[in-house]
Enzyme design. Structure first.
Site, PDB file in Angstrom:
ATOM      1  N   TYR A 184       0.859  -1.187   0.000  1.00 38.61           N
ATOM      2  CA  TYR A 184       0.000   0.000   0.000  1.00 38.61           C
ATOM      3  C   TYR A 184       0.890   1.229   0.000  1.00 38.61           C
ATOM      4  O   TYR A 184       1.865   1.293   0.742  1.00 38.61           O
ATOM      5  CB  TYR A 184      -0.886   0.018   1.252  1.00 38.61           C
ATOM      6  CG  TYR A 184      -2.355  -0.004   0.894  1.00 38.61           C
ATOM      7  CD1 TYR A 184      -2.901   1.046   0.152  1.00 38.61           C
ATOM      8  CD2 TYR A 184      -3.183  -1.051   1.273  1.00 38.61           C
ATOM      9  CE1 TYR A 184      -4.237   1.023  -0.203  1.00 38.61           C
ATOM     10  CE2 TYR A 184      -4.520  -1.072   0.911  1.00 38.61           C
ATOM     11  CZ  TYR A 184      -5.047  -0.032   0.170  1.00 38.61           C
ATOM     12  OH  TYR A 184      -6.367  -0.047  -0.192  1.00 38.61           O
TER      13      TYR A 184
ATOM     14  N   GLU B  13      -0.498   4.816  -0.488  1.00 42.78           N
ATOM     15  CA  GLU B  13      -1.312   6.019  -0.740  1.00 42.78           C
ATOM     16  C   GLU B  13      -0.449   7.261  -0.578  1.00 42.78           C
ATOM     17  O   GLU B  13       0.335   7.366   0.364  1.00 42.78           O
ATOM     18  CB  GLU B  13      -2.497   6.071   0.235  1.00 42.78           C
ATOM     19  CG  GLU B  13      -3.621   5.151  -0.197  1.00 42.78           C
ATOM     20  CD  GLU B  13      -4.715   5.042   0.859  1.00 42.78           C
ATOM     21  OE1 GLU B  13      -4.379   4.989   2.041  1.00 42.78           O
ATOM     22  OE2 GLU B  13      -5.890   5.008   0.465  1.00 42.78           O
TER      23      GLU B  13
ATOM     24  N   ASP C  46      -6.187  13.734 -25.210  1.00 40.96           N
ATOM     25  CA  ASP C  46      -6.241  12.343 -24.764  1.00 40.96           C
ATOM     26  C   ASP C  46      -5.536  11.549 -25.861  1.00 40.96           C
ATOM     27  O   ASP C  46      -6.132  11.213 -26.877  1.00 40.96           O
ATOM     28  CB  ASP C  46      -7.705  11.927 -24.607  1.00 40.96           C
ATOM     29  CG  ASP C  46      -7.858  10.457 -24.252  1.00 40.96           C
ATOM     30  OD1 ASP C  46      -6.838   9.745 -24.228  1.00 40.96           O
ATOM     31  OD2 ASP C  46      -8.998  10.024 -24.014  1.00 40.96           O
TER      32      ASP C  46
ATOM     33  N   THR D 123      -3.412   6.183 -22.232  1.00 37.46           N
ATOM     34  CA  THR D 123      -3.361   4.816 -21.726  1.00 37.46           C
ATOM     35  C   THR D 123      -1.934   4.355 -21.997  1.00 37.46           C
ATOM     36  O   THR D 123      -1.292   4.819 -22.940  1.00 37.46           O
ATOM     37  CB  THR D 123      -4.310   3.871 -22.500  1.00 37.46           C
ATOM     38  OG1 THR D 123      -4.077   4.044 -23.898  1.00 37.46           O
ATOM     39  CG2 THR D 123      -5.756   4.155 -22.202  1.00 37.46           C
TER      40      THR D 123
ATOM     41  N   LYS E 262      -1.783   0.727 -25.119  1.00 38.76           N
ATOM     42  CA  LYS E 262      -2.114   0.638 -26.544  1.00 38.76           C
ATOM     43  C   LYS E 262      -0.817   0.721 -27.353  1.00 38.76           C
ATOM     44  O   LYS E 262       0.060  -0.093 -27.123  1.00 38.76           O
ATOM     45  CB  LYS E 262      -3.159   1.695 -26.886  1.00 38.76           C
ATOM     46  CG  LYS E 262      -4.481   1.409 -26.149  1.00 38.76           C
ATOM     47  CD  LYS E 262      -5.552   2.450 -26.368  1.00 38.76           C
ATOM     48  CE  LYS E 262      -6.797   2.103 -25.550  1.00 38.76           C
ATOM     49  NZ  LYS E 262      -7.747   3.226 -25.490  1.00 38.76           N
TER      50      LYS E 262
ATOM     51  N   ARG F 114      -1.355  -2.385 -18.621  1.00 38.07           N
ATOM     52  CA  ARG F 114      -2.689  -1.785 -18.665  1.00 38.07           C
ATOM     53  C   ARG F 114      -2.789  -0.695 -17.604  1.00 38.07           C
ATOM     54  O   ARG F 114      -2.699  -0.960 -16.416  1.00 38.07           O
ATOM     55  CB  ARG F 114      -3.721  -2.888 -18.411  1.00 38.07           C
ATOM     56  CG  ARG F 114      -5.160  -2.482 -18.605  1.00 38.07           C
ATOM     57  CD  ARG F 114      -6.031  -3.714 -18.822  1.00 38.07           C
ATOM     58  NE  ARG F 114      -5.655  -4.371 -20.063  1.00 38.07           N
ATOM     59  CZ  ARG F 114      -6.035  -3.959 -21.275  1.00 38.07           C
ATOM     60  NH1 ARG F 114      -6.830  -2.927 -21.419  1.00 38.07           N
ATOM     61  NH2 ARG F 114      -5.611  -4.576 -22.357  1.00 38.07           N
TER      62      ARG F 114
HETATM   63  C1  PLP Z   1      -8.826   3.481 -24.741  1.00 39.73           C
HETATM   64  C2  PLP Z   1      -9.142   4.900 -24.540  1.00 39.73           C
HETATM   65  C3  PLP Z   1      -9.462   5.399 -23.277  1.00 39.73           C
HETATM   66  C4  PLP Z   1      -9.756   4.541 -22.078  1.00 39.73           C
HETATM   67  O1  PLP Z   1      -8.830   3.717 -21.641  1.00 39.73           O
HETATM   68  P1  PLP Z   1      -9.190   2.566 -20.579  1.00 39.73           P
HETATM   69  O2  PLP Z   1      -7.850   2.190 -20.092  1.00 39.73           O
HETATM   70  O3  PLP Z   1      -9.904   1.512 -21.313  1.00 39.73           O
HETATM   71  O4  PLP Z   1     -10.025   3.189 -19.508  1.00 39.73           O
HETATM   72  C5  PLP Z   1      -9.655   6.758 -23.144  1.00 39.73           C
HETATM   73  N1  PLP Z   1      -9.538   7.579 -24.194  1.00 39.73           N
HETATM   74  C6  PLP Z   1      -9.260   7.129 -25.424  1.00 39.73           C
HETATM   75  C7  PLP Z   1      -9.151   8.100 -26.548  1.00 39.73           C
HETATM   76  C8  PLP Z   1      -9.064   5.775 -25.650  1.00 39.73           C
HETATM   77  O5  PLP Z   1      -8.824   5.333 -26.884  1.00 39.73           O
END
Ligand code: PLP
Length: 417
Positions: free
Chosen positions: A56, A58, A202, A228, A231, A237
Site C-alpha cells: 500500500y 497512498e 487524450d 493509456t 495501446k 494496462r
Molecule cells: C482506450 C481509450 C481510453 C480509455 O482507456 P481505458 O484504459 O480503457 O479506460 C480513453 N480515451 C481514449 C481516446 C481511448 O482510446
C-alpha cells in the site's frame, strides 16, 4: 501447517491456470489486429507479476500514508522521471489505473460539475469519456461535440472554432479512439486561447507513436495530456497524466485523494520499464514500422475494394467502411474471426447502423508489428481480409484465407515460452 503461499498456480487453481494457458495459445495463434491492443515484454510481465502488488502506498513518493515505501518510492520516482523525459513534459502522474481514470482525474482537476467542455463525439471517433451521455463525463459536465466533415471525413476545424465561440467551454479536448488522421494542435491552441479554454489531449491511442517521434506531439500545445499505457505505447494496462507545471498540484490532488486510493505499484514499476524501453532505438524502429505497416495494409485493403474512412491513415489504425461490400461491421468482425483475425466492429462517421451492428471495422498494426511483420506480410493480410469480406460464403476460399493467416501466425510467434 504448511505455508501454501509458495504453491504454484497450476496446483492451487487448475481452472484459472488452464484459462491462462488457453489465452496464451489464443494470443499466439490468432492474429490480433485490434488497434488498441499490444503485447508487452517479458520484462514488464515480470514487473507486473511482482511482490510490489503487496504494498500500500497512498500518496506520492516521499509523502506516503504508509511506512515501508522506500523502494516503492524509488520505482514510482523513476516512472515519473522517465515519463517526463520521454515526452518532454513538466509533470507526470503515473498513478491512474486506466485511461478513463486519467480523464476523470483531469476533468476533476479543472472543471466543476455543470461546466462545459468540447470533445469529439463517440459516433465520429471520440471515447465514452469524451462526454457521452451514458458516461460520467456526459452526465457531470455539459459536453459539446465536434465531428468530421461529411465529405472529407477529417475534423472540421471551422466547426470547432464556431462551436468554441458559441459555447465558451472551460476545456477543449482533442484526441480520439478511432481517428486515422493527424491533429491540428496549433489551430486548436489558437481556438482555446481565443475563448480562454484549457487545451487537453487524450493521446491514448497514439502515445507510442508520439513517444518515438513518428507522430507530432501535443505536449508543446496542450495544458494537459492523458494517455493509456497499454495501446501503441506497449506498456502495462493503465493510464498516465502529463501536464504543465501550473496544474501539477491540482492534477496530483485530483488523482489522490480525489479519486483513487492506493496506487498499483506493480503496474507503475512496469510503466517505468515501458518508458525505459521506449527510449531505445529499437523502439523507435518499431513505431516507425507500425506506421509503415498501417500504410501498406491500407493500400492493400483499398486495392482489394475496401473503402477506408478519410481515404487512408497517418497513424497505426484505419477504419474500413464495409457497406459497399454489402455486409455490416458486426458481420465483418465475425467473418474475420472465422479466418483467425481478430478486429473490432466500429461505427463509421454518420453511420446508419446502431453501435452494436455498425458499418465498419477498425484495424490496427501495433500487434502484428510487435510480432515482427513488415510490409510484405501486410500485403498478404490486406489481400486475405478483403477477399474474405467479399467472398465469405465460398468455403474453399475461406479455408485458403485461414491457412494463410495460420501460416503467418506460425512464422511470427509472440512469446517464445
Ligand atoms: C482506450 C481509450 C481510453 C480509455 O482507456 P481505458 O484504459 O480503457 O479506460 C480513453 N480515451 C481514449 C481516446 C481511448 O482510446
Amino acid at each position: 501447517m504448511a505455508n501454501d503461499i509458495n504453491t504454484p498456480l497450476s496446483q492451487v487453481d487448475p481452472e484459472i491456470f488452464s484459462i491462462l494457458q488457453r489465452e496464451f495459445k489464443r494470443q499466439n495463434e490468432k492474429i490480433m489486429m485490434s488497434a488498441s491492443e499490444n503485447y508487452i515484454s517479458r520484462a514488464q510481465l515480470e514487473a507486473q507479476g511482482s511482490v510490489l502488488t503487496n504494498k500500500y502506498a497512498e500518496g506520492y513518493s516521499g509523502k506516503r500514508y504508509y511506512g515501508g515505501c522506500e523502494f516503492i518510492d524509488e520505482a514510482e520516482s523513476l516512472a515519473v522521471k522517465r515519463a517526463c523525459e520521454l515526452y518532454g513534459a513538466d509533470h507526470a502522474n503515473v498513478q491512474p489505473h486506466c485511461g478513463s481514470a486519467a480523464n476523470m482525474a483531469a476533468y476533476y482537476a479543472v472543471m466543476k460539475p455543470g461546466d462545459t467542455f468540447m470533445a469529439m463525439s463517440l459516433d465520429q471517433g471520440g471515447h465514452l469519456t469524451h462526454g457521452h451521455k451514458v458516461n460520467f463525463s456526459g452526465s457531470l459536465y455539459n459536453a459539446v461535440h465536434y465531428g468530421v466533415d461529411r465529405e472529407t471525413e477529417v475534423i472540421d476545424m471551422d466547426e470547432v472554432e464556431r462551436l468554441a465561440e458559441e459555447s465558451r467551454p472551460r476545456l477543449i479536448l482533442t484526441g480520439a479512439t478511432v481517428y486515422p488522421r493527424l491533429w491540428d494542435w496549433e489551430r486548436f491552441r489558437a481556438i482555446a486561447d481565443k475563448v480562454g479554454a484549457i487545451l487537453m489531449c487524450d493521446m491514448a491511442h497514439i502515445a507510442g507513436l508520439i513517444a518515438a517521434g513518428v507522430h507530432p506531439s501535443p505536449i508543446p500545445y496542450c495544458d494537459i495530456v492523458t494517455a493509456t499505457t497499454h495501446k501503441t505505447l506497449r506498456g502495462p494496462r493503465g493510464g498516465i497524466i502529463l501536464c504543465r507545471e501550473y496544474l501539477a498540484k491540482d492534477i496530483d490532488r485530483a488523482v489522490f485523494p480525489g479519486l483513487q486510493g492506493g496506487p498499483l505499484e506493480h503496474i507503475i514499476a512496469a510503466k517505468a520499464v515501458c518508458f525505459r524501453e521506449a527510449m531505445e532505438d529499437k523502439y523507435k524502429e518499431y513505431q516507425k514500422q507500425v506506421v509503415k505497416n498501417a500504410k501498406a495494409l491500407a493500400a492493400a485493403l483499398e486495392k482489394g475494394g475496401v473503402r477506408l474512412v478519410s481515404g487512408g491513415t497517418d497513424n497505426h489504425l484505419m477504419l474500413c467502411d464495409v457497406t459497399p461490400l454489402g455486409i455490416t461491421g458486426k458481420q465483418a468482425q465475425e467473418i474475420l474471426n472465422d479466418i483467425n483475425i481478430v478486429v473490432n466492429k466500429n461505427q463509421i462517421p454518420f453511420d446508419k447502423e446502431k453501435p452494436f451492428i455498425s458499418s465498419g471495422v477498425r484495424i490496427g498494426t501495433p500487434c502484428v508489428t510487435t510480432r515482427g511483420m513488415k510490409e510484405k506480410e501486410m500485403k498478404v493480410l490486406g489481400e486475405v481480409i478483403s477477399s474474405a469480406l467479399k467472398q465469405y460464403t465460398v468455403v474453399d476460399l475461406m479455408n485458403i484465407c485461414r491457412s494463410k493467416v495460420d501460416a503467418l501466425a506460425g512464422e511470427f510467434p509472440v512469446y517464445t515460452e
